[in-house]
Design a protein around this motif. Sequence first.
Motif, short mmCIF file in Angstrom:
data_model
loop_
_atom_site.label_atom_id
_atom_site.label_comp_id
_atom_site.label_asym_id
_atom_site.label_seq_id
_atom_site.Cartn_x
_atom_site.Cartn_y
_atom_site.Cartn_z
N MET A 1 9.54 -4.70 -10.92
CA MET A 1 10.91 -5.22 -10.84
C MET A 1 10.91 -6.71 -10.53
SD MET A 1 13.26 -2.22 -9.17
CE MET A 1 12.34 -2.05 -7.67
N MET A 2 9.78 -7.22 -9.99
CA MET A 2 9.73 -8.64 -9.62
C MET A 2 9.50 -9.56 -10.80
SD MET A 2 8.14 -9.04 -5.86
CE MET A 2 7.06 -7.66 -5.72
N TYR A 3 8.97 -9.01 -11.92
CA TYR A 3 8.90 -9.86 -13.12
C TYR A 3 9.71 -9.26 -14.27
CZ TYR A 3 4.96 -6.76 -14.38
OH TYR A 3 4.16 -5.68 -14.66
N ARG A 4 10.60 -8.37 -13.88
CA ARG A 4 11.58 -7.81 -14.81
C ARG A 4 10.98 -7.00 -15.94
NH1 ARG A 4 17.11 -9.08 -15.96
NH2 ARG A 4 16.81 -8.43 -18.08
N GLU A 5 9.85 -6.33 -15.66
CA GLU A 5 9.43 -5.34 -16.64
C GLU A 5 10.35 -4.13 -16.46
OE1 GLU A 5 5.23 -4.63 -17.01
OE2 GLU A 5 5.56 -2.87 -18.27
N GLU A 6 10.79 -3.94 -15.22
CA GLU A 6 11.82 -2.93 -14.94
C GLU A 6 13.00 -3.62 -14.27
OE1 GLU A 6 11.83 0.03 -15.96
OE2 GLU A 6 9.71 0.42 -16.44
N ARG A 7 14.19 -3.06 -14.52
CA ARG A 7 15.41 -3.62 -13.96
C ARG A 7 15.93 -2.65 -12.88
NH1 ARG A 7 20.22 -6.65 -16.29
NH2 ARG A 7 19.45 -7.01 -18.37
N PRO A 8 16.32 -3.13 -11.72
CA PRO A 8 16.82 -2.19 -10.71
C PRO A 8 18.11 -1.52 -11.17
CG PRO A 8 17.21 -4.46 -10.03
CD PRO A 8 16.37 -4.52 -11.27
N THR A 9 18.27 -0.26 -10.76
CA THR A 9 19.51 0.44 -11.10
C THR A 9 20.68 -0.16 -10.31
OG1 THR A 9 18.13 2.40 -11.30
CG2 THR A 9 20.49 2.75 -11.41
N VAL B 1 0.84 -1.20 0.00
CA VAL B 1 0.00 0.00 0.00
C VAL B 1 0.88 1.25 0.00
CG1 VAL B 1 -1.84 -1.20 1.24
CG2 VAL B 1 -0.15 0.14 2.53
N GLY B 2 0.22 2.39 -0.19
CA GLY B 2 0.95 3.65 -0.21
C GLY B 2 0.28 4.62 -1.15
N PRO B 3 0.59 5.93 -0.98
CA PRO B 3 -0.05 6.94 -1.82
C PRO B 3 0.36 6.80 -3.29
CG PRO B 3 1.68 7.92 -0.46
CD PRO B 3 1.53 6.50 -0.01
N SER B 4 -0.38 7.45 -4.12
CA SER B 4 -0.08 7.44 -5.55
C SER B 4 1.32 7.99 -5.81
CB SER B 4 -1.12 8.28 -6.29
OG SER B 4 -0.97 8.09 -7.66
N GLY B 5 2.07 7.31 -6.65
CA GLY B 5 3.43 7.75 -6.97
C GLY B 5 4.45 7.30 -5.95
N ALA B 6 4.03 6.48 -4.99
CA ALA B 6 4.92 6.05 -3.92
C ALA B 6 5.99 5.08 -4.43
CB ALA B 6 4.12 5.39 -2.81
N GLY B 7 5.69 4.34 -5.49
CA GLY B 7 6.65 3.37 -6.02
C GLY B 7 6.15 1.94 -5.92
N LYS B 8 4.84 1.77 -5.73
CA LYS B 8 4.29 0.41 -5.62
C LYS B 8 4.44 -0.36 -6.93
CE LYS B 8 0.17 1.93 -4.59
NZ LYS B 8 0.45 3.38 -4.63
N SER B 9 4.02 0.26 -8.01
CA SER B 9 4.09 -0.42 -9.31
C SER B 9 5.53 -0.72 -9.67
CB SER B 9 3.44 0.44 -10.39
OG SER B 9 2.05 0.54 -10.15
N THR B 10 6.42 0.19 -9.35
CA THR B 10 7.83 -0.03 -9.64
C THR B 10 8.33 -1.26 -8.88
OG1 THR B 10 8.07 2.35 -9.89
CG2 THR B 10 10.10 1.07 -9.61
N PHE B 11 7.97 -1.31 -7.61
CA PHE B 11 8.31 -2.45 -6.74
C PHE B 11 7.84 -3.76 -7.39
CE2 PHE B 11 6.82 -5.20 -3.20
CZ PHE B 11 7.99 -5.32 -2.45
N ILE B 12 6.59 -3.74 -7.86
CA ILE B 12 5.99 -4.94 -8.47
C ILE B 12 6.64 -5.28 -9.81
CG2 ILE B 12 3.85 -5.71 -9.57
CD1 ILE B 12 2.86 -5.61 -6.92
#
Lengths: 228, 296
Positions: A47-55, A34-45
């Motif tokens: 990265m778990m199936y590699r749609e995004e790669r961690p820096t 959970v968390g406010p909009s723009g908090a980074g929830k989708s980013t967190f998610i």
Amino acid sequence: MISMKNVYKKYPNGIVAANGLNVEIMQGEFVYVVGPSGAGKSTFIKMMYREERPTSGDIFINDINLATLKSKRVPYLRRQIGVVFQDFKLLPRLNVYENVAFALEVIEESPKVIRKRVMDVLELVGLKHKARMFPTELSGGEQQRVSIARSIVNTPKVIIADEPTGNLDPETSWEIMKVFQEVNNRGTTIIMATHNKEIVNTIKHRVIAVEGGLIVRDEAGGDYGYES
Amino acid sequence: MAMKARTLGRHFRESFKSVGRNSWMSFASASAVTVTLLLVGVFVMIMMNLNKVADDLEKDVEVKVLVELTADEKMITKLEQDIKNVKGLETIVYSTKEEELEDLIKDFGGKMGLSDQNNPLRAAFYVKASNPQETEKLAKQIDQLPNTYSVEYGEGKIDKLFSFLNLARNIGLGLILALLFTAMFLISNTIRITIVARRREIEIMKLVGATSWFIRIPFVLEGIWIGILGAILPIVIVTVLYINLYELVQPYLVGELFNLLPLTPFLFQVNALILLMGIFIGVWGSFMSVRKFLRV
Ligand SMILES: Nc1ncnc2c1ncn2[C@@H]1O[C@H](COP(=O)(O)OP(=O)(O)OP(=O)(O)O)[C@@H](O)[C@H]1O
Ligand SMILES: [Mg+2]
């Protein structure tokens, strides 16, 4: 088991969406993010199936390090994770049955097994009678259930869902939660980002609160904790 | 990319379904293929026949060497030997002045008041160069030999013919290449429109764990079907066209120096070429347009 170690994500536009994430999730857990909009929830998610790669930092799913996983191996990773998307992401030219079957065709399952498994999960999500219909002929809740059916059909150990009830009315949301609960009872890990206060506060599970790319709270059986 | 046979079967079914479910786009792409292949087919038909005519004519370029009236048998034998020694010679046939007269009389239907007694003709050698384009060179060399009265051949005309045929061939080849490129551009554009519409689909497939090849193969197969569909009409038209042309023109060419290519194997060759090109264009088009979106 999933673990993140010092995960940092900076998008090309300079926004830092993950600012040192450390977390461990055990097999069979049910976790709300959970968390406010723009908090980074989708980013967190993502990265778990590699749609995004961690820096920087490491993300492990059952000993596979997603931070260093070769692009060529990504399809094989994704077959071990069921992903449910807020916008469903169904293939528009395939009907309900074919959409769900696709996840099994990809792993070259036999037609016999495919038929049985697809019909089983369609039964579970209550859409057996609409197997021949196309996504455009379905309501939002029905499409989301197809998307869930596809994510669980190859019995992955982990299901990741980004606001799976975001576009749905309360009643349908509860039905979908029933399906998730059922899948979780069978031992599947569920990680679900959500803004749904009622659900989080009613069906109690571990809650991870994210703000500004940081985990600010992580408690078992926690509350939603924000006004919605 | 080891793949199970049933997966290949799945790709075949998917590609058929896709052609059917996108019937409008499939029709547009196949039409682009049809137009191109029709143009190329007719062009190849014309070019290959021009080539045949050129080859036939080249084969028939003869040099006629007239012998001096004063030459006796010995001198003629010597001349024959001399001609045979000239480089680049292929065949040589001797014709006495009596035979020349007979030929002449035959050509004019026997209505000539000439007899052996006052035969004004000369004996002749008919000579061919092994390389028809070197005919002129050969003729000039023979002209230098003793006891030749004159050397006759198409001279300027032959040169012009050869340069015309060479030009026609080169232009034809250039046009075919240009057509092919236009076609590929046209088709990859058509397919690209389809693919852009499918870009989202490709992304979804990747998110569900499909490998690049799993996504690519049905598209490539789809390209093959569209290529084959697009080739049907050109094959029919070229076949009908050529059979009619052949039956119309060929009777007039009997006994002439050149002929059209016979129906078989020519039609098989042209049609195989059209089909292969259709398939190639289809595969190439879909391969190129998927490529971009698979790099995700
Ligand atoms: N592809 C991207 N490129 C650049 N910036 C991005 C990208 N995706 C997200 N961001 C930024 O990263 C931050 C976190 O975004 P994220 O989507 O993870 O938030 P969220 O918690 O899922 O929000 P919401 O609840 O609204 O879905 C935001 O500031 C967003 O603008
Ligand atoms: Mg989000």
